[in-house]
Design a protein around this motif. Structure first.
Motif, PDB file in Angstrom:
ATOM      1  N   PRO A  66       0.218  13.227 -50.979  1.00  0.00           N
ATOM      2  CA  PRO A  66       1.028  12.584 -52.253  1.00  0.00           C
ATOM      3  C   PRO A  66       2.036  11.743 -51.714  1.00  0.00           C
ATOM      4  O   PRO A  66       2.622  12.085 -50.882  1.00  0.00           O
ATOM      5  CB  PRO A  66       1.629  13.886 -52.874  1.00  0.00           C
ATOM      6  N   VAL A  67       1.901  10.582 -52.296  1.00  0.00           N
ATOM      7  CA  VAL A  67       2.992   9.444 -52.090  1.00  0.00           C
ATOM      8  C   VAL A  67       4.209   9.704 -52.967  1.00  0.00           C
ATOM      9  O   VAL A  67       3.910   9.372 -54.079  1.00  0.00           O
ATOM     10  CB  VAL A  67       2.294   7.993 -52.043  1.00  0.00           C
ATOM     11  N   THR A  68       5.305  10.189 -52.749  1.00  0.00           N
ATOM     12  CA  THR A  68       6.379  10.576 -53.916  1.00  0.00           C
ATOM     13  C   THR A  68       7.368   9.602 -53.917  1.00  0.00           C
ATOM     14  O   THR A  68       8.027   9.663 -54.916  1.00  0.00           O
ATOM     15  CB  THR A  68       6.900  11.622 -52.968  1.00  0.00           C
ATOM     16  N   ASN A  69       7.606   8.573 -53.017  1.00  0.00           N
ATOM     17  CA  ASN A  69       8.590   7.510 -53.415  1.00  0.00           C
ATOM     18  C   ASN A  69       8.263   6.143 -53.306  1.00  0.00           C
ATOM     19  O   ASN A  69       7.258   5.604 -52.399  1.00  0.00           O
ATOM     20  CB  ASN A  69       9.530   7.626 -52.207  1.00  0.00           C
ATOM     21  N   VAL A  70       8.778   5.343 -54.349  1.00  0.00           N
ATOM     22  CA  VAL A  70       8.130   3.904 -54.610  1.00  0.00           C
ATOM     23  C   VAL A  70       9.302   3.014 -53.834  1.00  0.00           C
ATOM     24  O   VAL A  70      10.312   2.886 -54.180  1.00  0.00           O
ATOM     25  CB  VAL A  70       8.232   3.550 -56.014  1.00  0.00           C
ATOM     26  N   ARG A  71       8.659   2.270 -52.679  1.00  0.00           N
ATOM     27  CA  ARG A  71       9.527   1.475 -52.052  1.00  0.00           C
ATOM     28  C   ARG A  71       9.382   0.063 -52.227  1.00  0.00           C
ATOM     29  O   ARG A  71      10.261  -0.724 -52.462  1.00  0.00           O
ATOM     30  CB  ARG A  71       9.480   1.833 -50.465  1.00  0.00           C
ATOM     31  N   ASN A  72       7.994  -0.337 -52.054  1.00  0.00           N
ATOM     32  CA  ASN A  72       7.667  -1.680 -52.192  1.00  0.00           C
ATOM     33  C   ASN A  72       7.090  -1.895 -53.634  1.00  0.00           C
ATOM     34  O   ASN A  72       6.004  -1.843 -53.936  1.00  0.00           O
ATOM     35  CB  ASN A  72       6.461  -2.055 -51.096  1.00  0.00           C
ATOM     36  N   THR A  74       6.486  -4.651 -55.153  1.00  0.00           N
ATOM     37  CA  THR A  74       5.391  -5.695 -55.341  1.00  0.00           C
ATOM     38  C   THR A  74       3.834  -5.077 -54.905  1.00  0.00           C
ATOM     39  O   THR A  74       2.941  -5.822 -55.066  1.00  0.00           O
ATOM     40  CB  THR A  74       5.479  -6.920 -54.367  1.00  0.00           C
ATOM     41  N   SER A  75       3.833  -3.925 -54.199  1.00  0.00           N
ATOM     42  CA  SER A  75       2.697  -3.377 -53.813  1.00  0.00           C
ATOM     43  C   SER A  75       1.941  -3.311 -54.967  1.00  0.00           C
ATOM     44  O   SER A  75       2.010  -2.606 -55.945  1.00  0.00           O
ATOM     45  CB  SER A  75       2.668  -2.161 -53.060  1.00  0.00           C
ATOM     46  N   LEU A  76       0.436  -3.622 -54.897  1.00  0.00           N
ATOM     47  CA  LEU A  76      -0.693  -3.298 -55.754  1.00  0.00           C
ATOM     48  C   LEU A  76      -0.720  -1.958 -56.103  1.00  0.00           C
ATOM     49  O   LEU A  76      -1.259  -1.459 -57.202  1.00  0.00           O
ATOM     50  CB  LEU A  76      -2.021  -4.039 -55.289  1.00  0.00           C
ATOM     51  N   PHE A  77      -0.427  -1.266 -55.067  1.00  0.00           N
ATOM     52  CA  PHE A  77      -0.629   0.470 -55.299  1.00  0.00           C
ATOM     53  C   PHE A  77       0.299   0.732 -56.251  1.00  0.00           C
ATOM     54  O   PHE A  77      -0.145   1.680 -57.195  1.00  0.00           O
ATOM     55  CB  PHE A  77      -0.356   1.011 -53.835  1.00  0.00           C
ATOM     56  N   TRP A  78       1.471   0.124 -56.612  1.00  0.00           N
ATOM     57  CA  TRP A  78       2.326   0.604 -57.650  1.00  0.00           C
ATOM     58  C   TRP A  78       2.541  -0.254 -58.731  1.00  0.00           C
ATOM     59  O   TRP A  78       2.865  -0.006 -59.966  1.00  0.00           O
ATOM     60  CB  TRP A  78       3.801   0.589 -57.188  1.00  0.00           C
ATOM     61  N   LYS A  79       1.861  -1.677 -58.680  1.00  0.00           N
ATOM     62  CA  LYS A  79       2.337  -2.721 -59.423  1.00  0.00           C
ATOM     63  C   LYS A  79       1.778  -2.448 -61.058  1.00  0.00           C
ATOM     64  O   LYS A  79       2.534  -2.646 -61.890  1.00  0.00           O
ATOM     65  CB  LYS A  79       1.602  -3.922 -59.146  1.00  0.00           C
ATOM     66  N   SER A  80       0.451  -1.788 -61.188  1.00  0.00           N
ATOM     67  CA  SER A  80      -0.054  -1.392 -62.507  1.00  0.00           C
ATOM     68  C   SER A  80       0.880  -0.754 -63.271  1.00  0.00           C
ATOM     69  O   SER A  80       1.199  -0.621 -64.520  1.00  0.00           O
ATOM     70  CB  SER A  80      -1.630  -1.063 -62.221  1.00  0.00           C
ATOM     71  N   ALA A  81       1.492   0.573 -62.736  1.00  0.00           N
ATOM     72  CA  ALA A  81       2.093   1.292 -63.227  1.00  0.00           C
ATOM     73  C   ALA A  81       3.754   0.919 -63.525  1.00  0.00           C
ATOM     74  O   ALA A  81       4.110   0.995 -64.762  1.00  0.00           O
ATOM     75  CB  ALA A  81       2.508   2.568 -62.436  1.00  0.00           C
ATOM     76  N   LEU A  82       4.238  -0.038 -62.635  1.00  0.00           N
ATOM     77  CA  LEU A  82       5.488  -0.746 -63.026  1.00  0.00           C
ATOM     78  C   LEU A  82       5.418  -1.607 -64.183  1.00  0.00           C
ATOM     79  O   LEU A  82       6.393  -1.803 -64.915  1.00  0.00           O
ATOM     80  CB  LEU A  82       5.977  -1.413 -61.665  1.00  0.00           C
ATOM     81  N   LEU A  83       4.260  -2.451 -64.183  1.00  0.00           N
ATOM     82  CA  LEU A  83       4.299  -3.404 -65.175  1.00  0.00           C
ATOM     83  C   LEU A  83       4.013  -2.778 -66.657  1.00  0.00           C
ATOM     84  O   LEU A  83       4.364  -3.491 -67.567  1.00  0.00           O
ATOM     85  CB  LEU A  83       2.810  -4.292 -64.684  1.00  0.00           C
ATOM     86  N   ASN A  84       3.379  -1.958 -66.714  1.00  0.00           N
ATOM     87  CA  ASN A  84       3.219  -1.030 -68.121  1.00  0.00           C
ATOM     88  C   ASN A  84       4.382  -0.273 -68.315  1.00  0.00           C
ATOM     89  O   ASN A  84       4.441   0.934 -67.765  1.00  0.00           O
ATOM     90  CB  ASN A  84       1.995  -0.565 -67.845  1.00  0.00           C
ATOM     91  N   PRO A  85       5.166  -0.567 -69.445  1.00  0.00           N
ATOM     92  CA  PRO A  85       6.288   0.344 -69.748  1.00  0.00           C
ATOM     93  C   PRO A  85       5.870   1.849 -69.974  1.00  0.00           C
ATOM     94  O   PRO A  85       6.558   2.803 -70.015  1.00  0.00           O
ATOM     95  CB  PRO A  85       6.802  -0.401 -70.862  1.00  0.00           C
ATOM     96  N   GLU A  86       4.442   1.860 -70.374  1.00  0.00           N
ATOM     97  CA  GLU A  86       3.811   3.358 -70.840  1.00  0.00           C
ATOM     98  C   GLU A  86       3.681   4.311 -69.718  1.00  0.00           C
ATOM     99  O   GLU A  86       3.410   5.189 -69.838  1.00  0.00           O
ATOM    100  CB  GLU A  86       2.486   3.049 -71.729  1.00  0.00           C
ATOM    101  N   ARG A  87       3.552   3.752 -68.583  1.00  0.00           N
ATOM    102  CA  ARG A  87       3.511   4.216 -67.425  1.00  0.00           C
ATOM    103  C   ARG A  87       4.890   4.402 -66.709  1.00  0.00           C
ATOM    104  O   ARG A  87       5.006   5.181 -65.701  1.00  0.00           O
ATOM    105  CB  ARG A  87       2.712   3.633 -66.440  1.00  0.00           C
TER     106      ARG A  87
END
Length: 197
Positions: A66-72, A74-87
Motif C-alpha cells: 500500500p502506498v499511503t502518502n501522496v507526494r508527487n 503530477t504523477s500519473l499514479f495520483w493524477k486521475s484521483a486528484l483531478l476528479n473532485p469525486e475522488r
C-alpha cells in the motif's frame, strides 16, 4: 512519511463533526482506534452533492504494497484521483505519528512523536480515494516546508514531508474545487496551532 495515525472518536462522533452520515455500502469496519497501512480507516467524501462517511483501506496498491502518502502531485499514479473532485476525501484524524530521524543516543532506537491540533479534537488530512476490485482505498497528501523544516513543529522531527492538514473552513474547497485551487491547500499547517507529545 506518516504511516500511523489515531482516530480516537466513534463513528457517530465523526458523522456529527463532518455532517456526514454512514455510507450504507461501506462494508469494511474499523476494529481499532488507530490506522496502519493496508488497514481500514474512515474517509468523508461527497456523493450526489452530500457528504458521507465510508470505510476504506489505507494505501493505493502498488507492487503488492500500500502506498499511503501522496507526494508527487503530477504523477500519473495520483493524477486521475486528484483531478476528479469525486475522488477527493477528508481523512478524519485525532493525532498522527512521525519517527525521529536520528536515533536516541542512549538506546540507538528512533523515537515516535505524536502530533495533534488541540483546538480540533478531530481534524482532517486532504485525501484521495479509488475504487478497486476489492475494497476501495485511500491515501492522503503530504507537502514540503516553506523555508527551514526545523522551524516547523513536524519538520523538526521529520524534515522530508508533513501530512496536509486542512483547516475546517477549507473542507468543502478540498472536496469541490478545481485542481489548482484544491492543490493550493497543500501547505503545512501552522506550527502554533499544533502540539507534540
Amino acid at each position: 512519511m506518516c504511516n500511523l495515525y489515531n482516530l480516537r472518536a466513534s463513528r457517530e462522533e465523526v458523522n456529527r463533526y463532518f455532517s456526514a452520515p454512514n455510507d450504507p455500502r461501506s462494508v469494511v469496519q474499523m476494529d481499532k482506534d488507530y490506522v496502519a497501512p493496508g488497514k481500514p480507516g474512515l474517509v468523508v467524501r461527497e456523493q450526489e452533492g452530500a457528504r458521507i462517511t465510508s470505510t476504506m483501506l489505507w494505501g493505493f496498491p502498488f507492487n503488492g504494497k500500500p502506498v499511503t502518502n501522496v507526494r508527487n502531485y503530477t504523477s500519473l499514479f495520483w493524477k486521475s484521483a486528484l483531478l476528479n473532485p469525486e475522488r477527493r476525501c477528508l481523512v478524519p484524524v485525532t493525532e498522527f505519528q512521525e519517527w525521529s530521524v536520528a536515533p536516541i543516543p542512549q538506546t540507538g532506537r528512533k523515537r515516535p512523536y505524536w502530533f495533534r491540533v488541540p483546538s480540533e479534537p478531530i481534524f482532517a488530512f486532504a485525501g484521495i480515494w479509488r475504487p478497486t476490485e476489492g475494497d476501495p482505498v485511500f491515501s492522503f497528501l503530504t507537502c514540503g516546508y516553506d523555508g527551514d523544516p526545523s522551524a516547523h513543529i513536524v519538520g523538526a522531527v521529520h524534515p522530508k514531508a508533513c501530512p496536509v492538514v486542512l483547516h475546517p473552513e477549507d473542507y468543502d474547497r478540498w472536496l469541490k474545487a478545481d485542481l489548482d485551487d484544491a492543490l493550493s491547500l497543500a501547505v503545512t499547517f501552522p506550527s502554533q496551532l499544533m502540539a507534540m507529545s
